[in-house]
Design a protein around this motif. Structure first.
Motif, PDB file in Angstrom:
ATOM      1  N   MET A   1      -4.148 -21.252  -2.356  1.00 36.67           N
ATOM      2  CA  MET A   1      -3.825 -20.763  -3.680  1.00 36.67           C
ATOM      3  C   MET A   1      -5.054 -20.901  -4.581  1.00 36.67           C
ATOM      4  SD  MET A   1      -0.606 -19.829  -3.578  1.00 36.67           S
ATOM      5  CE  MET A   1       0.323 -19.936  -5.054  1.00 36.67           C
ATOM      6  N   THR A   2      -5.198 -19.885  -5.434  1.00 38.49           N
ATOM      7  CA  THR A   2      -6.318 -19.837  -6.363  1.00 38.49           C
ATOM      8  C   THR A   2      -5.778 -19.591  -7.764  1.00 38.49           C
ATOM      9  OG1 THR A   2      -7.677 -18.816  -4.640  1.00 38.49           O
ATOM     10  CG2 THR A   2      -8.468 -18.635  -6.896  1.00 38.49           C
ATOM     11  N   LYS A   3      -6.375 -20.227  -8.737  1.00 37.08           N
ATOM     12  CA  LYS A   3      -5.976 -20.014 -10.120  1.00 37.08           C
ATOM     13  C   LYS A   3      -6.688 -18.765 -10.642  1.00 37.08           C
ATOM     14  CE  LYS A   3      -5.257 -22.342 -14.459  1.00 37.08           C
ATOM     15  NZ  LYS A   3      -5.323 -23.624 -15.160  1.00 37.08           N
ATOM     16  N   VAL A   4      -5.897 -17.852 -11.211  1.00 36.91           N
ATOM     17  CA  VAL A   4      -6.437 -16.620 -11.775  1.00 36.91           C
ATOM     18  C   VAL A   4      -6.138 -16.618 -13.268  1.00 36.91           C
ATOM     19  CG1 VAL A   4      -6.238 -14.108 -11.790  1.00 36.91           C
ATOM     20  CG2 VAL A   4      -6.139 -15.338  -9.636  1.00 36.91           C
TER      21      VAL A   4
ATOM     22  N   SER B   1      -1.971 -16.538  -4.232  1.00 41.02           N
ATOM     23  CA  SER B   1      -2.648 -16.550  -2.939  1.00 41.02           C
ATOM     24  C   SER B   1      -3.721 -15.461  -2.950  1.00 41.02           C
ATOM     25  CB  SER B   1      -1.652 -16.330  -1.795  1.00 41.02           C
ATOM     26  OG  SER B   1      -1.071 -15.061  -1.892  1.00 41.02           O
ATOM     27  N   GLY B   2      -4.672 -15.585  -2.068  1.00 42.38           N
ATOM     28  CA  GLY B   2      -5.796 -14.656  -2.041  1.00 42.38           C
ATOM     29  C   GLY B   2      -5.425 -13.215  -1.750  1.00 42.38           C
TER      30      GLY B   2
ATOM     31  N   ALA C   1      -5.151  -9.561  -7.172  1.00 42.28           N
ATOM     32  CA  ALA C   1      -5.066 -10.191  -8.489  1.00 42.28           C
ATOM     33  C   ALA C   1      -6.319 -10.997  -8.787  1.00 42.28           C
ATOM     34  CB  ALA C   1      -3.819 -11.067  -8.572  1.00 42.28           C
ATOM     35  N   GLY C   2      -6.862 -11.656  -7.774  1.00 41.62           N
ATOM     36  CA  GLY C   2      -8.078 -12.445  -7.960  1.00 41.62           C
ATOM     37  C   GLY C   2      -9.276 -11.632  -8.418  1.00 41.62           C
ATOM     38  N   GLU C   3      -9.266 -10.338  -8.124  1.00 43.91           N
ATOM     39  CA  GLU C   3     -10.366  -9.474  -8.552  1.00 43.91           C
ATOM     40  C   GLU C   3     -10.358  -9.243 -10.056  1.00 43.91           C
ATOM     41  OE1 GLU C   3     -11.506  -6.291  -5.330  1.00 43.91           O
ATOM     42  OE2 GLU C   3      -9.298  -6.420  -5.464  1.00 43.91           O
TER      43      GLU C   3
ATOM     44  N   SER D   1      -9.780  -8.001 -18.765  1.00 47.10           N
ATOM     45  CA  SER D   1      -8.766  -7.561 -19.731  1.00 47.10           C
ATOM     46  C   SER D   1      -7.961  -6.455 -19.056  1.00 47.10           C
ATOM     47  CB  SER D   1      -9.433  -7.035 -21.005  1.00 47.10           C
ATOM     48  OG  SER D   1      -8.454  -6.527 -21.886  1.00 47.10           O
ATOM     49  N   VAL D   2      -6.667  -6.685 -18.892  1.00 47.02           N
ATOM     50  CA  VAL D   2      -5.785  -5.759 -18.185  1.00 47.02           C
ATOM     51  C   VAL D   2      -4.779  -5.176 -19.160  1.00 47.02           C
ATOM     52  CG1 VAL D   2      -4.047  -5.575 -16.357  1.00 47.02           C
ATOM     53  CG2 VAL D   2      -6.041  -7.078 -16.047  1.00 47.02           C
ATOM     54  N   THR D   3      -4.581  -3.871 -19.074  1.00 49.61           N
ATOM     55  CA  THR D   3      -3.545  -3.211 -19.874  1.00 49.61           C
ATOM     56  C   THR D   3      -2.595  -2.517 -18.924  1.00 49.61           C
ATOM     57  OG1 THR D   3      -5.122  -2.816 -21.675  1.00 49.61           O
ATOM     58  CG2 THR D   3      -3.058  -1.564 -21.732  1.00 49.61           C
ATOM     59  N   THR D   4      -1.306  -2.762 -19.127  1.00 45.49           N
ATOM     60  CA  THR D   4      -0.258  -2.104 -18.361  1.00 45.49           C
ATOM     61  C   THR D   4       0.504  -1.173 -19.288  1.00 45.49           C
ATOM     62  OG1 THR D   4       1.475  -3.727 -18.842  1.00 45.49           O
ATOM     63  CG2 THR D   4      -0.003  -4.209 -16.970  1.00 45.49           C
TER      64      THR D   4
END
Length: 161
Positions: free
Chosen positions: A1-4, A18-19, A64-66, A71-74
């Motif tokens: 697990m990685t913190k994003v 997870s990666g 997600a890690g990328e 800054s993400v807009t949905t």
């Protein structure tokens, strides 16, 4: 697990993932932002288009890690600050640019990217830009009309279909 850690629709978020967590999964399952749809999982349909640092991205092909630090807009972030529909969203409603609505979030996000790059596109340029976004209901005519209307162009001469 990685913190994003990233900013999503103007809000800072930080989660353990997870990666191999796709951005679609992160948005839908971790952040409960379900407007980003999963249609094909192969980058063919465009239902999952989001903006990452101002660029259109098909979220089904991004981990997600990328998005670390991005800054993400949905689609949930496209409305005006008061919660009313954005110009593009309103144009889709006014010009019947949707039927079942499944493709609409990706179409709106793609339209926003187009109008950022080309504020007054021609009909041909709109149709060309929408390549990679699939709509199985509308035949695209009213989607194109809605995007042209959102750009401020007169669409009164374009018949509704």
């Amino acid at each position: 697990m990685t913190k994003v850690t990233m900013t999503v629709n103007g809000k800072a978020v930080s989660k353990e993932v997870s990666g191999n967590t796709l951005m679609t999964e992160f948005l839908r399952d971790e952040l409960h932002l379900t407007g980003t749809h999963v249609g094909c999982d192969t980058s063919q349909c465009g239902a999952c288009v989001i903006h990452v640092d101002g660029q259109s991205v098909k979220a089904c092909t991004m981990f997600a890690g990328e998005a670390e630090g991005a800054s993400v807009t949905t689609i949930e972030g496209m409305a005006n600050a008061d919660g009313s529909l954005s110009v593009i969203q309103q144009a889709f409603q006014d010009h019947h640019g949707l039927q079942c609505g499944f493709c609409t979030p990706g179409m709106v996000m793609t339209a926003a990217a187009l109008l950022k790059e080309n504020p007054k596109p021609s009909e041909h340029e709109v149709r060309d830009y929408l390549e990679g976004n699939i709509c199985r209901c509308t035949g695209y005519h009213n989607i194109v009309k809605a995007i042209l209307a959102a750009s401020g162009q007169d669409v009164s001469g374009i018949a509704a279909e």
